[in-house]
Design a protein around this motif. Sequence first.
Motif, short mmCIF file in Angstrom:
data_model
loop_
_atom_site.label_atom_id
_atom_site.label_comp_id
_atom_site.label_asym_id
_atom_site.label_seq_id
_atom_site.Cartn_x
_atom_site.Cartn_y
_atom_site.Cartn_z
N PHE A 59 0.84 -1.21 0.00
CA PHE A 59 0.00 0.00 0.00
C PHE A 59 0.87 1.25 0.00
N LEU A 60 1.91 1.26 0.84
CA LEU A 60 2.77 2.44 0.97
C LEU A 60 3.65 2.65 -0.25
N ALA A 61 3.79 1.64 -1.09
CA ALA A 61 4.56 1.80 -2.32
C ALA A 61 3.84 2.73 -3.31
N TYR A 62 2.52 2.87 -3.15
CA TYR A 62 1.73 3.71 -4.05
C TYR A 62 1.14 4.93 -3.36
N ASN A 63 1.28 5.00 -2.04
CA ASN A 63 0.76 6.13 -1.26
C ASN A 63 1.84 6.57 -0.29
N SER A 64 1.96 7.87 -0.09
CA SER A 64 3.04 8.37 0.76
C SER A 64 2.85 8.02 2.22
N SER A 65 1.61 7.71 2.62
CA SER A 65 1.34 7.38 4.02
C SER A 65 0.04 6.60 4.10
N ILE A 66 -0.26 6.09 5.29
CA ILE A 66 -1.53 5.42 5.53
C ILE A 66 -2.06 5.91 6.87
N ASN A 67 -3.32 6.32 6.91
CA ASN A 67 -3.87 6.81 8.18
C ASN A 67 -4.65 5.70 8.88
N ILE A 68 -5.13 6.01 10.06
CA ILE A 68 -5.78 4.99 10.88
C ILE A 68 -7.07 4.48 10.23
N HIS A 69 -7.77 5.33 9.48
CA HIS A 69 -9.01 4.92 8.84
C HIS A 69 -8.75 3.94 7.70
N GLU A 70 -7.71 4.22 6.92
CA GLU A 70 -7.37 3.34 5.80
C GLU A 70 -6.86 2.00 6.31
N ARG A 71 -6.04 2.03 7.34
CA ARG A 71 -5.54 0.77 7.91
C ARG A 71 -6.68 -0.04 8.50
N SER A 72 -7.58 0.62 9.19
CA SER A 72 -8.73 -0.06 9.79
C SER A 72 -9.62 -0.67 8.71
N PHE A 73 -9.81 0.04 7.61
CA PHE A 73 -10.62 -0.47 6.50
C PHE A 73 -10.06 -1.79 5.99
N ILE A 74 -8.74 -1.83 5.82
CA ILE A 74 -8.09 -3.04 5.31
C ILE A 74 -8.17 -4.17 6.33
N GLU A 75 -7.82 -3.87 7.57
CA GLU A 75 -7.75 -4.91 8.59
C GLU A 75 -9.13 -5.49 8.93
N ASN A 76 -10.17 -4.68 8.79
CA ASN A 76 -11.52 -5.14 9.15
C ASN A 76 -12.30 -5.75 7.99
#
Length: 217
Positions: free
Chosen positions: A145-162
């Motif tokens: 994910f970080l290879a295509y985006n400069s960062s990941i926020n808590i909402h994006e990480r939560s979306f993936i993990e859930n």
Amino acid sequence: MSLVVPLNCSLVQPNLYRGSCPREINFPYLRSLNLKYIVSLTPEPLGKDPVLAKFCADNCIEMIHIECSKEKKEKKDKSKPKVKRKKKAVPIEYEVVVECVKFLIDARHYPCYMHCTNGELITSLVVACLRKFSYWGTVSILNEFLAYNSSINIHERSFIENFNSEVEIENLDVKDKVSWITVPHVCVPKGNDSTSMEIARVSSVSNRLPKLRFHSL
């Protein structure tokens, strides 16, 4: 002739490509992929672009639009005070991912190019959820994910993990699915005949992982 790839273009799995919205300069490259489908994760279908529509028609490419990032317009009530509303934390719903999975699981839909507007956030979220069907670890998914985006926020990480939906797969035989998506089933001998096989469900799959339910089984 030099081939110009779309922004953030890369190979996800054999015959599955990701990237940004195609422009005319990218057409020679896309033609070289012998695509069957272009999947657009955009607010509006790209079929309204006459240049792209002609390119797809000339090369027998079918355009699939899966709508996302489109805010519903509400009628303004002037009698009510104005309230500032925050934008959605993540510009995509799980229903969009499920619709992508239902399409991309079919091996007959390849070669395929999947894109959002810039090939970054929305496409990355879909690919991250797809990786869970291949039992990728969380660290590997987030690194990609970080290879295509400069960062990941808590909402994006939560979306993936859930993301742990059970996706209903209809009108598709398990033998026609792509090999890189894992199904929690195994082939076992049928009766005493070792040459005849049947499908049995594996019950040890974590509840935190998404699952596929084939109605053909």
